[in-house]
Design a protein around this motif. Structure first.
Motif, PDB file in Angstrom:
ATOM      1  N   CYS A 131      -7.651   0.558   0.477  1.00 38.24           N
ATOM      2  CA  CYS A 131      -7.054   1.096   1.703  1.00 38.24           C
ATOM      3  C   CYS A 131      -7.254   2.605   1.794  1.00 38.24           C
ATOM      4  CB  CYS A 131      -5.565   0.765   1.761  1.00 38.24           C
ATOM      5  SG  CYS A 131      -4.529   1.740   0.664  1.00 38.24           S
ATOM      6  N   HIS A 190       0.821  -1.218   0.000  1.00 33.58           N
ATOM      7  CA  HIS A 190       0.000   0.000   0.000  1.00 33.58           C
ATOM      8  C   HIS A 190       0.852   1.264   0.000  1.00 33.58           C
ATOM      9  CE1 HIS A 190      -3.585  -2.383   0.186  1.00 33.58           C
ATOM     10  NE2 HIS A 190      -2.963  -3.139   1.072  1.00 33.58           N
ATOM     11  N   CYS A 203      -7.326   2.510  -4.230  1.00 35.95           N
ATOM     12  CA  CYS A 203      -7.206   1.187  -3.589  1.00 35.95           C
ATOM     13  C   CYS A 203      -8.201   1.133  -2.431  1.00 35.95           C
ATOM     14  CB  CYS A 203      -5.773   1.009  -3.097  1.00 35.95           C
ATOM     15  SG  CYS A 203      -5.485  -0.487  -2.147  1.00 35.95           S
ATOM     16  N   ASN A 224      -5.650   4.775  -0.318  1.00 35.42           N
ATOM     17  CA  ASN A 224      -4.543   5.381  -1.053  1.00 35.42           C
ATOM     18  C   ASN A 224      -4.751   5.178  -2.562  1.00 35.42           C
ATOM     19  OD1 ASN A 224      -2.092   6.627  -1.511  1.00 35.42           O
ATOM     20  ND2 ASN A 224      -0.849   5.039  -0.543  1.00 35.42           N
ATOM     21  N   CYS A 237      -1.418   2.127  -5.332  1.00 34.44           N
ATOM     22  CA  CYS A 237      -0.704   1.228  -4.421  1.00 34.44           C
ATOM     23  C   CYS A 237       0.113   0.192  -5.201  1.00 34.44           C
ATOM     24  CB  CYS A 237      -1.684   0.505  -3.505  1.00 34.44           C
ATOM     25  SG  CYS A 237      -2.390   1.604  -2.266  1.00 34.44           S
TER      26      CYS A 237
HETATM   27 ZN   LIG Z   1      -3.727   0.352  -0.920  1.00 37.61          ZN
END
Ligand SMILES: [Zn+2]
Length: 394
Positions: A242, A230, A240, A244, A247
């Motif tokens: 997550c 990530h 993504c 972010n 990644c």
């Molecule tokens: Zn990510």
């Protein structure tokens, strides 16, 4: 601490004389003699013939008694699990691999895993299995003993793997992020070194890193250090889960490679592969030198190399190992690609300090690392007397 130090030198499977151990540890010969006597009484160390030690004198060689204690290692991944039985010297005794049906509920997978563990324990009743090490995909939040967000495998969040295994087998169970145990595995095979800085990059269905600093695993505040999958390599890249963008694992995981190749097939590019092909199919096609498969694989290796460049600049480690599924496809091509990109993008003065190693085709280091995790965690309890060793074999 001295006992742990001596055992750390002996356990790698090599044989050493008492004088060599004294030299390597910097401890007094009398201290070594006492420690070795204790170890022999406990059955942890055994004699393994004689070696010549200068001026025609022969010295007795010592090695760890690998069968004194046995351990189970488990690797849980999104597509399969592996279970292995290991000796105290980390030698693999037996292992099994089972593919996971993606429609199968995590609880059912756990039951099947437990059954395999029983079979491995029953395989040899003469030697006792004293602990289990489990490698799981991350991010793995240590304080809560659970997996937080396993890309493409979310239901596992509610399963308390450690607790379930402990209840079933009534022995200690240790859990760790898969990349971290990969680092433990290489740290073990490279021999005891308190100054080592090693990063193991697990490039598989996700991408993670295990970081060894000063010979010890660095885990961070919540135990999730090394989540390099990530780390962004394109700040305005695709979003993504997550939060972010761009990644690393979106570009070079085995899942990303499978997706990009299937897109290429859909666009009408020539290949021996068919639409809907799996990562295993792609891996075979690379081995058969299919042009499109090799091209896409090399592109994934290039993107992964950008991650390696960032790691070298951030940590200046003495060793970087790139392992797991992606590395196992073609370790030679991967290594060549990483070397090319790091030479282009890292200052030579920084790069020259780092040795880059590609993992092996058998892709076994994470399972073995899970066994080593159990050995590493359990052994200090035995050595300090906190836990008593099972009766030795007669
Ligand atoms: Zn990510």
């Amino acid at each position: 601490m001295n006992r742990a130090l001596v055992l750390r030198i002996l356990r790698t499977g090599d044989q050493y004389s008492r004088a060599e151990i004294a030299k390597l540890t910097g401890l007094q010969p009398a201290t070594i003699t006492n420690i070795i006597n204790d170890f022999q009484k406990l059955g942890l160390v055994e004699e393994a013939g004689e070696i010549r030690e200068g001026r025609g004198r022969n010295a007795i060689c010592l090695r760890v008694n690998g069968d004194r204690l046995h351990f189970l290692g488990i690797r849980l991944s999104r597509k399969y699990y592996l279970v292995g039985r290991f000796g105290l010297d980390s030698r693999e005794i037996i292992k099994k691999k089972k593919y996971i049906d993606t429609n199968c509920a995590p609880f059912d997978v756990l039951q099947s895993l437990i059954k395999e563990c029983h079979e491995l324990i029953d395989y040899d009743r003469e030697h006792e299995v004293v602990a289990i090490g489990v490698a799981v995909p991350g991010p793995y939040v240590r304080k809560q003993n659970r997996i937080v967000m396993m890309t493409g495998f979310r239901d596992w969040q509610e399963v308390h793997i450690e607790e379930e295994l402990r209840k079933e087998f009534q022995i200690k169970v240790y859990m760790e992020h898969d990349a971290n145990v990969g680092a433990l595995s290489y740290n073990w095979s490279l021999g005891a070194n308190e100054n080592r800085s090693l990063i193991y990059v697990a490039a598989g269905q996700g991408v993670g890193a295990g970081i060894i600093i000063g010979g010890e695993l660095f885990i961070g505040t919540t135990g999730t250090s090394g989540e390099i999958g990530h780390m962004s390599i394109a700040y305005d890249g695709p979003l993504c889960q997550c939060g972010n963008r761009g990644c690393l694992e979106k570009y070079c995981s085995s899942m990303a490679l499978t997706k990009s190749l299937n897109n290429k097939i859909r666009e009408g590019n020539y290949t021996i592969l068919k639409e809907g092909c799996s990562f295993e199919d792609i891996s075979d096609a690379v081995k058969q030198s299919d042009r499109l498969a090799v091209e896409e694989y090399e592109k994934a290796c290039e993107k992964l190399s950008i991650g390696v460049v960032n790691l070298i600049n951030a940590f200046n480690p003495d060793t970087i190992v790139i392992g797991d599924e992606i590395a196992a496809v073609d370790p030679e091509l991967l290594l060549k690609t990483v070397q090319r990109i790091t030479e282009e993008r890292v200052l030579p003065e920084i790069l020259e300090g780092t040795e880059i190693i590609a993992g092996k085709e058998d892709n076994d280091e994470i399972l073995r690392g899970a066994g080593i995790l159990a050995i590493n965690e359990m052994l200090p309890d035995f050595l300090s007397g906190k836990r008593s060793l099972p009766e030795p074999e007669v």
